[in-house]
Each structure stands twice: as C-alpha cells, then as structure tokens.
Design a protein around this motif. Structure first.
Motif, mmCIF file in Angstrom:
data_model
loop_
_atom_site.group_PDB
_atom_site.id
_atom_site.type_symbol
_atom_site.label_atom_id
_atom_site.label_comp_id
_atom_site.label_asym_id
_atom_site.label_seq_id
_atom_site.Cartn_x
_atom_site.Cartn_y
_atom_site.Cartn_z
ATOM 1 N N ARG A 15 1.013 -1.201 0.054
ATOM 2 C CA ARG A 15 -0.081 0.151 -0.017
ATOM 3 C C ARG A 15 0.712 1.344 -0.136
ATOM 4 O O ARG A 15 0.507 2.219 -0.577
ATOM 5 C CB ARG A 15 -0.944 0.013 1.150
ATOM 6 C CG ARG A 15 -1.939 0.954 1.132
ATOM 7 C CD ARG A 15 -2.930 1.297 2.466
ATOM 8 N NE ARG A 15 -4.030 2.092 2.047
ATOM 9 C CZ ARG A 15 -4.096 3.401 1.756
ATOM 10 N NH1 ARG A 15 -3.040 4.017 1.807
ATOM 11 N NH2 ARG A 15 -5.277 3.878 1.619
ATOM 12 N N GLN A 75 0.790 4.002 -2.800
ATOM 13 C CA GLN A 75 0.545 5.599 -2.183
ATOM 14 C C GLN A 75 1.562 6.345 -2.611
ATOM 15 O O GLN A 75 1.334 7.787 -3.168
ATOM 16 C CB GLN A 75 0.360 5.612 -0.739
ATOM 17 C CG GLN A 75 0.136 6.910 -0.304
ATOM 18 C CD GLN A 75 -1.440 7.419 -0.434
ATOM 19 O OE1 GLN A 75 -2.214 6.788 -0.184
ATOM 20 N NE2 GLN A 75 -1.392 8.586 -1.011
ATOM 21 N N ASP A 87 1.311 9.830 -4.723
ATOM 22 C CA ASP A 87 2.023 11.141 -4.419
ATOM 23 C C ASP A 87 3.031 11.458 -5.221
ATOM 24 O O ASP A 87 3.315 12.990 -5.326
ATOM 25 C CB ASP A 87 2.288 10.865 -3.046
ATOM 26 C CG ASP A 87 1.147 10.769 -1.983
ATOM 27 O OD1 ASP A 87 0.342 11.086 -2.284
ATOM 28 O OD2 ASP A 87 1.346 10.084 -0.796
ATOM 29 N N SER A 92 -7.762 9.933 -8.280
ATOM 30 C CA SER A 92 -7.484 8.629 -7.540
ATOM 31 C C SER A 92 -7.371 9.141 -5.984
ATOM 32 O O SER A 92 -6.655 9.702 -5.451
ATOM 33 C CB SER A 92 -6.109 8.175 -7.865
ATOM 34 O OG SER A 92 -6.267 7.709 -9.225
ATOM 35 N N ASP A 93 -8.028 8.174 -5.208
ATOM 36 C CA ASP A 93 -8.217 8.298 -3.623
ATOM 37 C C ASP A 93 -7.605 7.550 -2.734
ATOM 38 O O ASP A 93 -7.251 6.245 -3.316
ATOM 39 C CB ASP A 93 -9.437 8.856 -3.145
ATOM 40 C CG ASP A 93 -10.525 8.022 -3.897
ATOM 41 O OD1 ASP A 93 -10.124 6.926 -4.133
ATOM 42 O OD2 ASP A 93 -11.773 8.475 -3.739
ATOM 43 N N ASP A 94 -8.019 7.012 -1.623
ATOM 44 C CA ASP A 94 -7.498 6.350 -0.749
ATOM 45 C C ASP A 94 -8.299 4.967 -1.152
ATOM 46 O O ASP A 94 -7.634 3.843 -1.182
ATOM 47 C CB ASP A 94 -8.207 6.444 0.930
ATOM 48 C CG ASP A 94 -7.134 7.472 1.498
ATOM 49 O OD1 ASP A 94 -6.059 7.851 0.759
ATOM 50 O OD2 ASP A 94 -7.477 8.246 2.370
ATOM 51 N N TYR A 95 -9.496 5.188 -1.562
ATOM 52 C CA TYR A 95 -10.243 3.810 -2.066
ATOM 53 C C TYR A 95 -9.622 3.131 -3.286
ATOM 54 O O TYR A 95 -9.464 2.125 -3.429
ATOM 55 C CB TYR A 95 -11.647 4.062 -2.435
ATOM 56 C CG TYR A 95 -12.546 2.908 -2.993
ATOM 57 C CD1 TYR A 95 -13.165 2.424 -1.865
ATOM 58 C CD2 TYR A 95 -12.774 2.479 -4.245
ATOM 59 C CE1 TYR A 95 -13.745 1.052 -2.102
ATOM 60 C CE2 TYR A 95 -13.537 1.687 -4.551
ATOM 61 C CZ TYR A 95 -14.112 0.874 -3.332
ATOM 62 O OH TYR A 95 -14.810 -0.443 -3.718
ATOM 63 N N VAL A 131 -6.307 3.611 -3.989
ATOM 64 C CA VAL A 131 -5.203 2.898 -3.386
ATOM 65 C C VAL A 131 -5.380 1.536 -2.743
ATOM 66 O O VAL A 131 -4.702 0.602 -2.837
ATOM 67 C CB VAL A 131 -4.384 3.711 -2.324
ATOM 68 C CG1 VAL A 131 -3.404 3.198 -1.740
ATOM 69 C CG2 VAL A 131 -4.002 5.100 -3.267
ATOM 70 N N ASP A 132 -6.633 1.494 -1.991
ATOM 71 C CA ASP A 132 -6.692 0.151 -1.285
ATOM 72 C C ASP A 132 -7.074 -0.914 -2.226
ATOM 73 O O ASP A 132 -6.821 -1.939 -2.102
ATOM 74 C CB ASP A 132 -7.933 0.419 -0.264
ATOM 75 C CG ASP A 132 -7.596 1.325 0.877
ATOM 76 O OD1 ASP A 132 -6.408 1.092 1.328
ATOM 77 O OD2 ASP A 132 -8.596 1.853 1.644
ATOM 78 N N THR A 173 -3.869 -2.084 -4.047
ATOM 79 C CA THR A 173 -3.451 -2.984 -2.936
ATOM 80 C C THR A 173 -3.894 -4.256 -2.629
ATOM 81 O O THR A 173 -3.248 -5.522 -2.863
ATOM 82 C CB THR A 173 -3.329 -2.275 -1.634
ATOM 83 O OG1 THR A 173 -2.724 -1.005 -1.547
ATOM 84 C CG2 THR A 173 -2.569 -3.271 -0.397
#
Length: 213
Positions: free
Chosen positions: A93, A97, A101, A180-183, A185-186, A189
């Motif tokens: 992850r 990320q 970034d 693209s957001d945390d979702y 990235v998850d 992963t």
C-alpha cells in the motif's frame, strides 16, 4: 504570499564553476515557469530569461523542451520509498500511495499528457524518462520481491508488470480526469496482495479540474 524570484546563474560561492550554477539555475527556473504556466505554455525563452542565461545555453544542454522539463522534474520527484515494515499489505500500500503522491499529485502528473506527447519520437526525452523512473521502480520492485520472499506473494511474481498496472491505472485516471483517492489505493493493494478484483466505489469520484488550459 510573495511571488518567488527567478533563480539566476549569477552569484554563488567563489570558485564554483559558472556552468554548474547556470545548470542549476536553469532547472530551478524551469520548475518555476512550469508551476506558473504549465508545460504547454512553457517557453524556453521564458526559462532562459528567468535563469539569466541565453537560449543557446539551454539548447546546448537539452535538445528539446521535453528533455529540459523531464530533467527538472527528476530533481524534485522523491527517489525513496517508505521503509519496509515486514507487513506485505502495508508495504504494498505504501508503494501504491507513493506512486500516487510522487507522480500524479505533482507538477509531473498535472502536465503528464503534454510531456508524454512531446516525448514520443524524442529519443533524448525518452531516455531521460527511463532514467527518471528506473531507480524509483527498482526500489518499488524490491518491496514486492521482499513480500514474495516471505511467501505473501508468488515466488515468480512479475513485479514489473504489477508496477505497470499500478502506474498505468493512476496515469489513465489522471489523463481522463478521474481522481485517485484512498479507495483507489486500497483497491490496487488488494489486487496485488489478494488477487481481488477491484469493486466500484460507493460514491463516484468527482472529475479533476485541469490545472492549466
């Protein structure tokens, strides 16, 4: 906020070669102009004026605008990845990320389409892109291989293809204006660690607003 000044080739420590100062000033000026107007509107003349060098000096070191901008970006995009923790999911992850970034949420991501378009058919710019990505991808690959060494990923996992999937997904979404957001990235992963097919987010992401026309 006070506008930043152009970095010029003059001054510097006594004894420092002028060519070294000029080179650094041009790269810093490139980033300044890029952040102000974007890649498409960036002009080598403007960079030269900002850096206090001639246009001929720039073209002596960089054969094209794309080559110049790629090297300038190479100086500012982080070269390290988060230190591995031994937890494969957390480490994978962190790689995803960091890719988001470092490449997408940066001046590189904001100007990616235009840079890529100019780099096509430009051997020098393409070689500089390879040099930009190479060490960073090697570091990312080592994290995935460590997971394979612990048995959390297949021993014959194609780490380079996995990294292509991550980068390709994030780049494509950037190009078509989907954030693209945390979702995201998850989901990437889970795809790598579990082989789980990504699922639609509960709330569709809002389109990205272009940074420059």
């Amino acid at each position: 906020m006070t506008e930043s000044r152009c970095p010029t080739a003059g001054g510097g420590r006594r004894g420092r070669p002028r060519s070294t100062r000029s080179h650094a000033a041009v790269l810093a000026a490139t980033m300044k102009v890029l952040s102000e107007v974007g890649y498409v509107a960036l002009r080598v003349d403007a960079v030269a004026a900002c850096a206090g060098v001639s246009r001929a000096t720039i073209y002596r070191w960089w054969p094209s605008k794309a080559s110049l901008v790629v090297e300038a970006l190479d100086r500012v995009i982080p070269t390290t990845v988060p230190l591995p923790t031994g937890d494969t999911r957390a480490d994978v992850r962190a790689v995803v990320q960091a890719t988001l970034d470092n490449y997408i949420r940066t001046p590189f991501g904001a100007n990616l389409a235009a840079i890529a378009s100019d780099a096509v058919g430009d051997p020098d710019a393409t070689a500089r892109l390879v040099d930009l990505f190479g060490p960073r991808r090697a570091a990312d690959a080592s994290v995935l291989l460590a997971g394979a060494g612990r048995g959390d990923l297949p021993h014959d996992v194609d780490v380079h293809l996995l990294l292509d999937i991550v980068m390709g997904t994030l780049v494509f979404r950037q190009l078509v204006g989907v954030p693209s957001d945390d979702y995201t990235v998850d989901q990437l992963t889970n795809l790598i660690v579990d082989g789980a097919a990504p699922r639609q987010p509960p709330t569709p992401p809002q389109p990205i607003k272009a940074a420059h026309p």
